[in-house]
Write an enzyme that holds these catalytic residues in place. Structure first.
Site, short mmCIF file in Angstrom:
data_model
loop_
_atom_site.label_atom_id
_atom_site.label_comp_id
_atom_site.label_asym_id
_atom_site.label_seq_id
_atom_site.Cartn_x
_atom_site.Cartn_y
_atom_site.Cartn_z
N THR A 84 0.84 -1.20 0.00
CA THR A 84 0.00 0.00 0.00
C THR A 84 0.88 1.25 0.00
O THR A 84 1.94 1.26 0.62
CB THR A 84 -0.91 0.00 1.24
OG1 THR A 84 -1.61 -1.23 1.29
CG2 THR A 84 -1.90 1.16 1.20
N HIS A 141 -3.08 -4.20 8.05
CA HIS A 141 -4.06 -5.27 7.87
C HIS A 141 -5.43 -4.67 7.62
O HIS A 141 -6.07 -4.13 8.53
CB HIS A 141 -4.06 -6.19 9.10
CG HIS A 141 -5.00 -7.34 8.95
ND1 HIS A 141 -6.11 -7.50 9.74
CD2 HIS A 141 -5.01 -8.36 8.05
CE1 HIS A 141 -6.76 -8.60 9.35
NE2 HIS A 141 -6.11 -9.13 8.33
N GLY A 142 -5.88 -4.74 6.38
CA GLY A 142 -7.06 -4.01 5.93
C GLY A 142 -8.33 -4.31 6.71
O GLY A 142 -9.07 -3.39 7.08
#
Lengths: 134, 165
Positions: A1, A54-55
């Site tokens: 990301t 951690h989405g």
């Protein structure tokens, strides 16, 4: 990301976040990065935040907006970032990082993971790091 | 107001062989965004350009260099937000475009919606004349190797459960 936050000379803030997601994720899995308040949030009344990590955990706590909420309550960007990241760690066991700029130009880059690459420029002064304390 | 930009290139484990590339990539992105701000450009333009710089850099998990899904494809998500008016645009599960953040900005500026996904996002990209590129162009050797190794580790699905994006 990857992500960015900024404030311009008119005092407007903005955020941007982009990602390929998780390695070997299920087809159709969408993480925090596309979700307003989780992958990023920007409000001239407070500041701007972009997140990484951690989405699913970040979506559970709406991490970017949570950081700004703490700033609205009077915390510095650094304290707000640490408080939100700690909440995510203790409440849902998730790790990640945030970059923050306030509407007064204060900034921070904080993370609960082992590493996060970050860089900033303010007053023509470039700073960057990867490890905690760098 | 003195302009400020902060960028990140992702949290998690950054292996030694990738550290130098990640360092130079975030510096390049920050300087690119800052130069826009210094010239009187908007925060919105600065964050978009900084993120485009990292999407184009194969050291990062976004755009070219994105990790692969279970089918070995790239599916990308992005969001952009303007603090002046709380306008925001996002795309999810988008394929075969180089810069999802530019598409997210178009969603914000050219539609009344907040998020377009998958096939609809790609149709919108086409309507906005965003060039479609072969999916393979976004796949790096590193992401391919990582995907292959993960497939081998499928016998232990709990491993890396909390991997960072």
């Amino acid at each position: 990301t990857v992500g960015a936050v900024a404030i311009d000379n008119e005092g407007n803030v903005a955020c941007a976040t982009s990602t390929g997601g998780l390695s070997n994720k299920l087809v159709g899995r969408v993480g925090d990065s596309a979700c307003i308040g989780s992958g990023g949030y920007a409000d001239n009344h407070v500041g701007a935040v972009s997140t990484t990590g951690h989405g699913e955990s970040m979506m559970k706590v709406v991490l970017a907006r949570l950081v700004l909420y703490h700033m609205e309550q009077g915390m510095t960007p650094e304290k707000a970032a640490d408080t939100a990241l700690n909440y995510m760690k203790t409440r849902v066991g998730g790790l990640g990082g945030v970059i923050v700029v306030s509407n007064s130009g204060d900034w921070t880059a904080r993370f609960s993971t082992k590493q996060m690459s970050w860089a900033t420029v303010k007053d023509d002064w470039l700073q960057y790091g990867i490890y905690t304390g760098e | 107001m003195k302009p400020v930009i902060v960028v990140h290139g992702g949290a998690g484990s950054i292996f030694k062989d990738r550290e130098e590339g990640a360092r130079s990539g975030i510096i390049r992105a920050a300087l690119k965004g800052y130069s826009i701000l210094k010239q009187g450009g908007s925060a919105l333009d600065a964050v978009e350009d900084a993120v485009v710089s990292m999407e184009d850099d194969p050291h990062f998990n976004a755009g070219c260099g994105s990790v692969l899904n279970e089918k070995g494809e790239v599916e990308m998500d992005a969001i952009i937000m303007d603090g002046k008016n709380l306008a925001s645009g996002a795309v999810s599960a988008v394929k075969c475009i180089a810069n999802p953040i530019m598409l997210a900005r178009l969603v914000m500026e050219k539609t009344e919606h907040m998020l377009l996904t998958d096939h609809g996002a790609n149709l919108f990209a086409k309507a906005m004349n965003i060039p479609e590129i072969p999916g393979e162009k976004l796949i790096t050797e590193r992401s391919w190797e990582r995907w292959s190794k993960k497939l081998e580790a499928d016998s232990n699905p709990q491993e890396d459960k909390k991997e960072s994006g």
